[in-house]
Design a protein around this motif. Structure first.
Motif, PDB file in Angstrom:
ATOM      1  N   VAL A  67      50.186  41.445  52.592  1.00  0.00           N
ATOM      2  CA  VAL A  67      50.398  41.641  54.025  1.00  0.00           C
ATOM      3  C   VAL A  67      51.733  42.342  54.234  1.00  0.00           C
ATOM      4  O   VAL A  67      52.739  41.972  53.623  1.00  0.00           O
ATOM      5  N   ARG A  68      51.721  43.363  55.096  1.00  0.00           N
ATOM      6  CA  ARG A  68      52.956  44.090  55.392  1.00  0.00           C
ATOM      7  C   ARG A  68      53.002  44.430  56.877  1.00  0.00           C
ATOM      8  O   ARG A  68      52.015  44.914  57.440  1.00  0.00           O
ATOM      9  N   ALA A  69      54.151  44.114  57.502  1.00  0.00           N
ATOM     10  CA  ALA A  69      54.318  44.470  58.912  1.00  0.00           C
ATOM     11  C   ALA A  69      54.563  45.972  59.014  1.00  0.00           C
ATOM     12  O   ALA A  69      55.392  46.527  58.280  1.00  0.00           O
ATOM     13  N   LEU A  70      53.849  46.631  59.903  1.00  0.00           N
ATOM     14  CA  LEU A  70      54.006  48.081  60.073  1.00  0.00           C
ATOM     15  C   LEU A  70      55.366  48.397  60.679  1.00  0.00           C
ATOM     16  O   LEU A  70      55.880  47.655  61.521  1.00  0.00           O
ATOM     17  N   ASP A  71      55.944  49.496  60.258  1.00  0.00           N
ATOM     18  CA  ASP A  71      57.290  49.860  60.695  1.00  0.00           C
ATOM     19  C   ASP A  71      57.373  50.099  62.194  1.00  0.00           C
ATOM     20  O   ASP A  71      58.411  49.861  62.816  1.00  0.00           O
ATOM     21  N   ASP A  72      56.285  50.572  62.802  1.00  0.00           N
ATOM     22  CA  ASP A  72      56.310  50.850  64.240  1.00  0.00           C
ATOM     23  C   ASP A  72      56.048  49.609  65.084  1.00  0.00           C
ATOM     24  O   ASP A  72      56.014  49.680  66.314  1.00  0.00           O
ATOM     25  N   GLY A  73      55.843  48.453  64.422  1.00  0.00           N
ATOM     26  CA  GLY A  73      55.637  47.207  65.157  1.00  0.00           C
ATOM     27  C   GLY A  73      54.284  47.065  65.796  1.00  0.00           C
ATOM     28  O   GLY A  73      54.075  46.159  66.618  1.00  0.00           O
ATOM     29  N   SER A  74      53.338  47.926  65.437  1.00  0.00           N
ATOM     30  CA  SER A  74      52.033  47.894  66.088  1.00  0.00           C
ATOM     31  C   SER A  74      51.055  46.905  65.471  1.00  0.00           C
ATOM     32  O   SER A  74      49.982  46.678  66.023  1.00  0.00           O
ATOM     33  N   GLY A  75      51.403  46.330  64.344  1.00  0.00           N
ATOM     34  CA  GLY A  75      50.487  45.403  63.705  1.00  0.00           C
ATOM     35  C   GLY A  75      50.834  45.167  62.253  1.00  0.00           C
ATOM     36  O   GLY A  75      51.999  45.275  61.849  1.00  0.00           O
ATOM     37  N   PHE A  76      49.799  44.895  61.463  1.00  0.00           N
ATOM     38  CA  PHE A  76      50.009  44.537  60.065  1.00  0.00           C
ATOM     39  C   PHE A  76      49.009  45.274  59.182  1.00  0.00           C
ATOM     40  O   PHE A  76      47.866  45.520  59.564  1.00  0.00           O
ATOM     41  N   GLU A  77      49.460  45.620  58.013  1.00  0.00           N
ATOM     42  CA  GLU A  77      48.622  46.253  57.011  1.00  0.00           C
ATOM     43  C   GLU A  77      48.314  45.223  55.938  1.00  0.00           C
ATOM     44  O   GLU A  77      49.219  44.627  55.366  1.00  0.00           O
ATOM     45  N   VAL A  78      47.024  44.999  55.681  1.00  0.00           N
ATOM     46  CA  VAL A  78      46.602  43.980  54.725  1.00  0.00           C
ATOM     47  C   VAL A  78      45.852  44.642  53.579  1.00  0.00           C
ATOM     48  O   VAL A  78      44.845  45.329  53.797  1.00  0.00           O
ATOM     49  N   SER A  79      46.337  44.458  52.374  1.00  0.00           N
ATOM     50  CA  SER A  79      45.666  44.956  51.176  1.00  0.00           C
ATOM     51  C   SER A  79      44.705  43.884  50.685  1.00  0.00           C
ATOM     52  O   SER A  79      45.106  42.733  50.472  1.00  0.00           O
ATOM     53  N   ILE A  80      43.441  44.263  50.499  1.00  0.00           N
ATOM     54  CA  ILE A  80      42.387  43.312  50.148  1.00  0.00           C
ATOM     55  C   ILE A  80      41.800  43.668  48.789  1.00  0.00           C
ATOM     56  O   ILE A  80      41.455  44.826  48.535  1.00  0.00           O
ATOM     57  N   SER A  81      41.700  42.672  47.919  1.00  0.00           N
ATOM     58  CA  SER A  81      41.068  42.847  46.612  1.00  0.00           C
ATOM     59  C   SER A  81      39.842  41.958  46.570  1.00  0.00           C
ATOM     60  O   SER A  81      39.925  40.752  46.809  1.00  0.00           O
ATOM     61  N   SER A  82      38.685  42.537  46.279  1.00  0.00           N
ATOM     62  CA  SER A  82      37.439  41.772  46.271  1.00  0.00           C
ATOM     63  C   SER A  82      36.582  42.173  45.079  1.00  0.00           C
ATOM     64  O   SER A  82      36.716  43.281  44.543  1.00  0.00           O
ATOM     65  N   SER A  83      35.726  41.244  44.666  1.00  0.00           N
ATOM     66  CA  SER A  83      34.841  41.529  43.543  1.00  0.00           C
ATOM     67  C   SER A  83      33.749  42.505  43.970  1.00  0.00           C
ATOM     68  O   SER A  83      33.337  42.538  45.137  1.00  0.00           O
ATOM     69  N   SER A  84      33.292  43.263  43.025  1.00  0.00           N
ATOM     70  CA  SER A  84      32.278  44.277  43.307  1.00  0.00           C
ATOM     71  C   SER A  84      30.913  43.780  42.851  1.00  0.00           C
ATOM     72  O   SER A  84      30.737  43.363  41.698  1.00  0.00           O
ATOM     73  N   SER A  85      29.945  43.793  43.765  1.00  0.00           N
ATOM     74  CA  SER A  85      28.597  43.340  43.418  1.00  0.00           C
ATOM     75  C   SER A  85      27.881  44.333  42.509  1.00  0.00           C
ATOM     76  O   SER A  85      27.031  43.954  41.702  1.00  0.00           O
ATOM     77  N   SER A  86      28.224  45.602  42.617  1.00  0.00           N
ATOM     78  CA  SER A  86      27.573  46.624  41.804  1.00  0.00           C
ATOM     79  C   SER A  86      28.146  46.694  40.393  1.00  0.00           C
ATOM     80  O   SER A  86      27.477  47.168  39.475  1.00  0.00           O
ATOM     81  N   ALA A  87      29.391  46.234  40.231  1.00  0.00           N
ATOM     82  CA  ALA A  87      30.029  46.281  38.915  1.00  0.00           C
ATOM     83  C   ALA A  87      30.690  44.942  38.636  1.00  0.00           C
ATOM     84  O   ALA A  87      31.867  44.748  38.935  1.00  0.00           O
ATOM     85  N   PRO A  88      29.930  43.988  38.089  1.00  0.00           N
ATOM     86  CA  PRO A  88      30.481  42.663  37.807  1.00  0.00           C
ATOM     87  C   PRO A  88      31.707  42.743  36.900  1.00  0.00           C
ATOM     88  O   PRO A  88      31.741  43.512  35.940  1.00  0.00           O
ATOM     89  N   GLY A  89      32.710  41.945  37.235  1.00  0.00           N
ATOM     90  CA  GLY A  89      33.932  41.945  36.435  1.00  0.00           C
ATOM     91  C   GLY A  89      34.979  42.899  36.947  1.00  0.00           C
ATOM     92  O   GLY A  89      36.137  42.829  36.540  1.00  0.00           O
ATOM     93  N   LYS A  90      34.591  43.816  37.817  1.00  0.00           N
ATOM     94  CA  LYS A  90      35.540  44.764  38.387  1.00  0.00           C
ATOM     95  C   LYS A  90      35.835  44.396  39.837  1.00  0.00           C
ATOM     96  O   LYS A  90      35.019  43.799  40.516  1.00  0.00           O
ATOM     97  N   ARG A  91      37.027  44.762  40.275  1.00  0.00           N
ATOM     98  CA  ARG A  91      37.441  44.450  41.641  1.00  0.00           C
ATOM     99  C   ARG A  91      37.754  45.743  42.386  1.00  0.00           C
ATOM    100  O   ARG A  91      38.319  46.687  41.824  1.00  0.00           O
ATOM    101  N   SER A  92      37.368  45.755  43.642  1.00  0.00           N
ATOM    102  CA  SER A  92      37.660  46.907  44.490  1.00  0.00           C
ATOM    103  C   SER A  92      38.809  46.569  45.429  1.00  0.00           C
ATOM    104  O   SER A  92      38.991  45.410  45.808  1.00  0.00           O
TER     105      SER A  92
END
Length: 265
Positions: free
Chosen positions: A1-26
């Protein structure tokens, strides 16, 4: 999670498992106006830094990994910490199956027996049965009105039959650990003993690695126990330990934050 420099909100980086490629994360990045942390506050086991712990040849675990007493059958077990219940409960379970059970206590705490003892319900059991679920929620939300509540230290331990087990010498009570050398543990009062396993019932620490330091709660606390004062667009749900039900309090906090962020209140 990172607060945006312009104060307009937040940037969230999401890591999730991939159903098409087991063992890999997108990975993906999304933008949000508000951030709620609902992962709970007891997220990382707290294991104290004990001199010589790395030389101990036996099993060392935190209470979060404890599952069955039979795993410690015919062993000399040291349980470190009393806590709200875990250290007491584990020691009592082990007392009937381990060769010896020793309980290391740092802080003396008032003990309250729960459940049914010798066929008679304890005061805690009667109170829990008669107390409505909303009482714990009200207690948590409005306890700040009474300053003496926060000065009630140390807290109470839900002890079961701990005192009886100690009196019958099923559990040996010792002081805190000074240092460890191999299987020998030396306590601060000079006593020594050999053990086959050590279980740390030493609580948890609040850890939110995904949140930047500037968006974490500080010693000043949270407004209404859930809103970050210096950045009200960030909320922490159930960041308290209520007396009674947890889920009703979490629901009430979520309703409060939702209304606040919607501009209703």
């Amino acid at each position: 999670v990172r607060a945006l420099d312009d104060g307009s909100g937040f940037e969230v980086s999401i890591s999730s498992s991939s159903s098409s490629a087991p063992g890999k994360r997108s990975k993906s990045v999304e933008r949000f106006d508000f951030v709620w942390v609902c992962s709970g506050q007891l997220t990382a086991a707290n294991v104290p830094d004990v001199q010589g712990l790395d030389t101990f040849p036996g099993k060392v675990i935190h209470s979060e990994k404890y599952t069955r007493a039979c795993e410690f059958a015919d062993q000399r077990v040291l349980v470190v910490g009393l806590g709200s219940a875990s250290g007491s409960d584990i020691a009592q379970e082990l007392a009937d199956i381990a060769i010896s059970t020793t309980l290391s206590i740092r802080t003396e705490r008032p003990l309250v027996s729960r459940g049914i003892i010798q066929g008679t319900s304890t005061m805690v059991n009667w109170f829990s049965a008669l107390c409505p679920a909303w009482f714990g929620v009200v207690w948590s939300l409005y306890s700040d009105w009474y300053g003496f509540i926060h000065n009630m230290k140390p807290a109470v331990t839900d002890s079961g039959d701990l005192l009886k087990a100690i009196a019958l010498q099923k559990i040996r009570r010792v002081n805190i650990i000074d240092h460890i050398h191999g299987s020998e543990v030396t306590f601060v009062d000079g006593q020594t003993a050999h053990f086959d396993a050590i279980i740390f019932a030493t609580g948890y620490k609040r850890e939110f690695k995904f949140m930047p330091d500037e968006l974490k709660p500080t010693t000043s606390g949270l407004f209404e126990h859930c809103v970050l004062p210096h950045e009200p667009r960030v909320a922490y749900i159930l960041f308290v330990l209520p007396f009674g039900t947890h889920w009703q309090l979490a629901e009430l906090q979520a309703m409060f934050v939702a209304r606040a962020h919607a501009g209703v209140i």
